[in-house]
Design a protein around this motif. Structure first.
Motif, PDB file in Angstrom:
ATOM      1  N   GLN A  10      -7.101  10.291   7.637  1.00  0.00           N
ATOM      2  CA  GLN A  10      -7.445   8.877   7.780  1.00  0.00           C
ATOM      3  C   GLN A  10      -8.801   8.794   8.458  1.00  0.00           C
ATOM      4  O   GLN A  10      -8.914   8.837   9.680  1.00  0.00           O
ATOM      5  CB  GLN A  10      -6.379   8.147   8.602  1.00  0.00           C
ATOM      6  CG  GLN A  10      -5.992   6.759   8.115  1.00  0.00           C
ATOM      7  CD  GLN A  10      -7.047   5.697   8.416  1.00  0.00           C
ATOM      8  OE1 GLN A  10      -8.203   5.978   8.684  1.00  0.00           O
ATOM      9  NE2 GLN A  10      -6.643   4.439   8.363  1.00  0.00           N
ATOM     10  N   TYR A  51      -2.687  -2.415  10.449  1.00  0.00           N
ATOM     11  CA  TYR A  51      -2.101  -1.081  10.553  1.00  0.00           C
ATOM     12  C   TYR A  51      -3.018  -0.098  11.284  1.00  0.00           C
ATOM     13  O   TYR A  51      -2.548   0.878  11.869  1.00  0.00           O
ATOM     14  CB  TYR A  51      -1.757  -0.537   9.159  1.00  0.00           C
ATOM     15  CG  TYR A  51      -2.867  -0.671   8.153  1.00  0.00           C
ATOM     16  CD1 TYR A  51      -3.918   0.235   8.111  1.00  0.00           C
ATOM     17  CD2 TYR A  51      -2.885  -1.727   7.236  1.00  0.00           C
ATOM     18  CE1 TYR A  51      -4.956   0.108   7.195  1.00  0.00           C
ATOM     19  CE2 TYR A  51      -3.913  -1.866   6.320  1.00  0.00           C
ATOM     20  CZ  TYR A  51      -4.951  -0.954   6.306  1.00  0.00           C
ATOM     21  OH  TYR A  51      -5.973  -1.088   5.404  1.00  0.00           O
ATOM     22  N   ASP A  78       0.809  -1.221   0.000  1.00  0.00           N
ATOM     23  CA  ASP A  78       0.000   0.000   0.000  1.00  0.00           C
ATOM     24  C   ASP A  78       0.842   1.270   0.000  1.00  0.00           C
ATOM     25  O   ASP A  78       0.375   2.336  -0.413  1.00  0.00           O
ATOM     26  CB  ASP A  78      -0.934   0.031   1.219  1.00  0.00           C
ATOM     27  CG  ASP A  78      -2.104  -0.922   1.066  1.00  0.00           C
ATOM     28  OD1 ASP A  78      -2.300  -1.435  -0.048  1.00  0.00           O
ATOM     29  OD2 ASP A  78      -2.813  -1.161   2.057  1.00  0.00           O
ATOM     30  N   ASP A  79       2.088   1.172   0.486  1.00  0.00           N
ATOM     31  CA  ASP A  79       2.981   2.339   0.429  1.00  0.00           C
ATOM     32  C   ASP A  79       3.065   2.886  -0.993  1.00  0.00           C
ATOM     33  O   ASP A  79       3.033   4.108  -1.213  1.00  0.00           O
ATOM     34  CB  ASP A  79       4.393   1.952   0.878  1.00  0.00           C
ATOM     35  CG  ASP A  79       4.502   1.817   2.388  1.00  0.00           C
ATOM     36  OD1 ASP A  79       3.497   2.038   3.080  1.00  0.00           O
ATOM     37  OD2 ASP A  79       5.594   1.502   2.870  1.00  0.00           O
ATOM     38  N   ARG A 105       2.541   4.692   4.826  1.00  0.00           N
ATOM     39  CA  ARG A 105       1.083   4.649   4.924  1.00  0.00           C
ATOM     40  C   ARG A 105       0.574   5.961   5.541  1.00  0.00           C
ATOM     41  O   ARG A 105       1.322   6.711   6.175  1.00  0.00           O
ATOM     42  CB  ARG A 105       0.634   3.468   5.786  1.00  0.00           C
ATOM     43  CG  ARG A 105       0.595   2.113   5.058  1.00  0.00           C
ATOM     44  CD  ARG A 105      -0.310   1.146   5.805  1.00  0.00           C
ATOM     45  NE  ARG A 105      -1.654   1.687   5.902  1.00  0.00           N
ATOM     46  CZ  ARG A 105      -2.608   1.499   4.991  1.00  0.00           C
ATOM     47  NH1 ARG A 105      -2.372   0.777   3.925  1.00  0.00           N
ATOM     48  NH2 ARG A 105      -3.804   2.040   5.159  1.00  0.00           N
TER      49      ARG A 105
END
Length: 317
Positions: free
Chosen positions: A177, A306, A39-40, A142
């Protein structure tokens, strides 16, 4: 511990942190390590697109596909990639690693001053500083790495009674987020209800102003953002390793073991988060109402670990 021993101990710990940051600086800035993966790469795509063309778009998850159709970036928080893009003047890989390193530095600074404000003892302060750094290294590029800095700032200003600024900073979490925004907001409301009630106007005014300021930077509408988040909910309910639909299968149990117990960078961290949640519920019994949300965005899909990993410093604070 006498005064001389205390200062010797203090200098030793400070020296360890300086050496740790020096090592991290060398690895990240000169060797680009650890290399971005999974996902980075998805989030770095957004950062580079904003940096080069001010385009809030991504392509599909296959990083090797050429001439892929651009997709509106409305399914995740965007403020972290935006900040990294705008600070990365030359749109370089080294620039991204440098900014990510500075995020860790500023997190440590705000955390240090917050822990001094609440007069936490030195041993616990060192543990919190060390674990927070470890977690940011684990999460790397992330969105949550940036959010840890944001909520550390939130703690610092909130405990220093800067409620208007706290409201502005909380709006940053919403656009950085959204999952953490819900969890942090709900837990914050439960634990600091009386303070929030007394200073609601300042907090709300700051939040609304922050919301309007960031919406002015975002090329899509507020409703497009909400709609994108809603459509992305399928990642929670349709994943093959999801407990809600898949049941307690062998693959689910293995993934739980893989992501919560033998995770190589922070082994046994699942036990730590259970302990922290238990202590939180013991101190604030009402916080038990957050357990279904923590489960939904955590163990329900083990690979989304995460979310809970990034909440460990928040629970400790």
């Amino acid at each position: 511990m006498n005064l001389n021993n205390y200062f010797s101990y203090y200098k030793f710990i400070v020296s360890l942190f300086i050496l740790a940051y020096l090592g991290i600086f060398i690895l990240e800035i000169f060797y680009y390590l650890p290399s971005p993966t999974a996902d980075d790469l998805w989030f770095l795509k957004v950062t580079f697109n904003i940096c080069r063309d001010n385009a809030f778009v991504v392509t599909n998850y296959n990083v090797f596909e050429h001439n892929a159709e651009p997709i509106k970036y409305v399914t995740h928080g965007w403020f972290g990639p935006y900040v990294m893009a705008k600070l990365n003047i030359h749109c370089s890989i080294r620039g991204l690693f440098l900014i990510n390193f500075l995020i860790k530095i500023f997190t440590t600074i705000f955390l240090f001053f917050h822990l001094k404000t609440i007069k936490l003892n030195n041993t616990l302060s060192i543990i919190i500083l060390f674990i927070t750094l470890l977690i940011q290294l684990k999460i790397q590029f992330r969105l949550e790495t940036f959010v840890i800095l944001i909520y550390t700032m939130l703690f610092y200003f909130f405990f220093n009674k800067k409620y208007f600024i706290s409201g502005i900073i909380f709006s940053f979490v919403f656009f950085s987020q959204p999952t953490l925004f819900v969890i942090i907001g709900l837990l914050g409301l439960i634990i600091y209800f009386n303070i929030i009630k007394k200073n609601l106007l300042y907090l709300l005014a700051g939040f609304l102003i922050g919301l309007l300021l960031l919406l002015n930077l975002y090329p899509y509408t507020f409703f497009e953002y909400l709609s994108g988040l809603w459509e992305h909910r399928g990642a929670i309910f349709n994943n093959e390793t999801t407990l809600l639909l898949g049941g307690l299968t062998e693959s689910y149990l293995y993934n739980l073991y893989k992501y919560y117990i033998i995770e190589p960078f922070i082994p046994l961290w699942g036990i730590l988060i259970i302990l922290l949640i238990f202590l939180l519920v013991k101190l604030e019994p009402v916080s038990i109402i957050t357990l279904p949300i923590l489960f939904l965005f955590g163990p329900n899909i083990p690979s989304s670990n995460y979310v809970l990993i990034s909440l460990i410093p928040f629970f400790m604070l």
